[in-house]
Design an enzyme around this catalytic site. Structure first.
Site, PDB file in Angstrom:
ATOM      1  CG  ASP A  51     -11.544  22.539  20.630  1.00 27.46           C
ATOM      2  OD1 ASP A  51     -10.311  22.499  20.515  1.00 27.46           O
ATOM      3  OD2 ASP A  51     -12.330  22.058  19.791  1.00 27.46           O
TER       4      ASP A  51
ATOM      5  CG  HIS B 145     -12.665  22.062  12.020  1.00 27.04           C
ATOM      6  ND1 HIS B 145     -11.625  22.911  11.751  1.00 27.04           N
ATOM      7  CD2 HIS B 145     -12.373  21.490  13.212  1.00 27.04           C
ATOM      8  CE1 HIS B 145     -10.742  22.868  12.735  1.00 27.04           C
ATOM      9  NE2 HIS B 145     -11.170  22.010  13.637  1.00 27.04           N
TER      10      HIS B 145
ATOM     11  CG  ASN C 235      -9.883  17.619  18.903  1.00 28.79           C
ATOM     12  OD1 ASN C 235      -9.231  16.908  19.663  1.00 28.79           O
ATOM     13  ND2 ASN C 235      -9.791  18.937  18.914  1.00 28.79           N
TER      14      ASN C 235
END
Length: 285
Positions: free
Chosen positions: A84, A183, A233
Site C-alpha cells: 500500500d 487518512h 481501506n
C-alpha cells in the site's frame, strides 16, 4: 489455503455491489487479528502493508510480508496481500517476489501530469509481473505525519471526467478517490459526498477504493459500499483499538512486564474491531 488474489476479491465484491475490507498491518499481531476477525465474520479479507510500515521495520519488507503470507496460508477464509501507498520504485519492484498480488502506487501528491506519467510507468511494470495495480486521484490527506486534509477544500475531491481520463491513460485496475475522506482520522466525523460518488461510479469502469475509512461513520460506510466502493481501506481504527486496550490493561496491571499479556488484549480488541467493521460493510441479507 493458498494466498488469494486481491483482483479476484475486489472484482467479486464489485460484481455484487459489495466491498472487501482491506486492513493495514504493522505487526504480526495485526495480521493475526485481521485474519481471526475475518474468520469470525466468514469473510475474505486483504492484508495491507504500507511503505510507512516498511520504514518502521527498518526498511525491510520481507519479514512482515513473509509472516503475513504464513498467517494467510493457515487461514480458513481467503486472504490476499497488498502493498500500500508505494512511492519508492525499488520497493515496488520487490512486490511480486514478496507474496503481494497487488500494489497501490501513490503519485497522488504529484501534479496531475507527473502523477499520470509515474503511475503509467508503474502500471506497465506491474502488469508484466501479474500484479493488480491501484492508484489515487484527488487529495486524500493525512499521510506521512501530515495533519488530516481539509476534505472540503477547493480541488481536494476527485473530478469524474479527470478520473475517467486518468484511468484510461494510466491503465490502472482500480482507483482510490477523494469524496470527503482523509487518512489518519481518530474521530469518526467524515462526511462523504455521495452525489460525487454516484458520478464517479457512472464515469469509471474500474473498482473504486475508499481510503481513510477509519474516520467514516458506520452509516456513511454502508452508503459508500451501496454507492459503488468495492475496496475499503482501514488502518487507524485497528491502532486505536489496540492502543486503547493496552492502555487499559497496563493501567489495571501496572506490574505487568510480559509483553504477551498486554499484546493478547490488544490483539483481541483488534479482532473485535475487524469483525464489527466487516459486518458494517456487508450488503448481504
Amino acid at each position: 489455503m493458498p494466498l488469494a488474489q486481491t483482483a479476484t476479491l475486489v472484482t467479486n465484491a464489485a460484481a455484487k455491489r459489495s466491498a472487501v475490507a482491506a486492513f493495514n498491518i504493522i505487526t504480526l499481531e495485526h495480521a493475526e487479528a485481521v485474519i481471526a476477525g475475518a474468520e469470525a465474520a466468514h469473510s475474505p479479507v486483504v492484508l495491507q502493508i504500507s511503505e510507512n510500515a516498511v520504514k518502521f521495520r527498518y526498511g525491510r519488507v520481507l519479514p512482515l510480508a513473509r509472516a503475513a503470507v504464513a498467517a494467510a496460508e493457515a487461514a480458513a477464509v481467503p486472504v490476499a496481500l497488498h502493498l500500500d501507498h508505494v512511492q519508492r520504485d525499488d520497493l515496488l519492484r520487490q512486490a511480486a517476489d514478496a507474496g503481494f498480488s497487488s500494489v497501490m502506487y501513490d503519485g497522488g501528491q504529484l501534479p496531475y501530469e507527473q502523477n499520470l506519467a509515474a503511475t503509467r510507468a508503474a502500471a506497465d511494470w506491474a502488469h508484466t509481473q501479474g500484479l493488480w495495480i491501484e492508484a489515487e486521484l484527488g487529495e486524500v490527506g493525512g499521510k506521512n505525519g501530515q495533519p488530516p486534509l481539509d476534505a472540503h477544500a477547493p480541488g481536494a475531491r476527485t473530478d469524474p471526467e479527470e478520473a475517467r481520463a486518468f484511468v484510461a491513460e494510466s491503465g490502472v485496475d482500480a482507483l482510490a478517490v477523494a469524496i470527503g475522506n482523509t487518512h489518519a482520522m481518530t474521530t469518526r466525523t467524515a462526511s462523504l459526498d455521495h452525489g460525487l460518488l454516484a458520478r464517479l461510479d457512472a464515469a469509471l469502469h474500474v473498482p473504486l477504493v475508499l481510503h481513510g475509512s477509519s474516520g467514516v461513520p458506520d452509516d456513511e460506510l454502508t452508503a459508500a459500499v451501496a454507492g459503488g466502493m468495492a475496496k475499503i481501506n482501514i488502518g487507524t481504527a485497528l491502532n486505536i483499538a489496540m492502543t486503547d486496550a493496552i492502555r487499559a490493561y497496563l493501567a489495571a496491571n501496572p506490574e505487568a512486564v510480559d509483553a504477551r499479556s498486554y499484546l493478547t488484549v490488544g490483539r483481541q480488541a483488534m479482532v473485535q474491531a475487524v469483525t464489527r467493521l466487516i459486518g458494517v460493510l456487508s450488503t448481504e441479507a
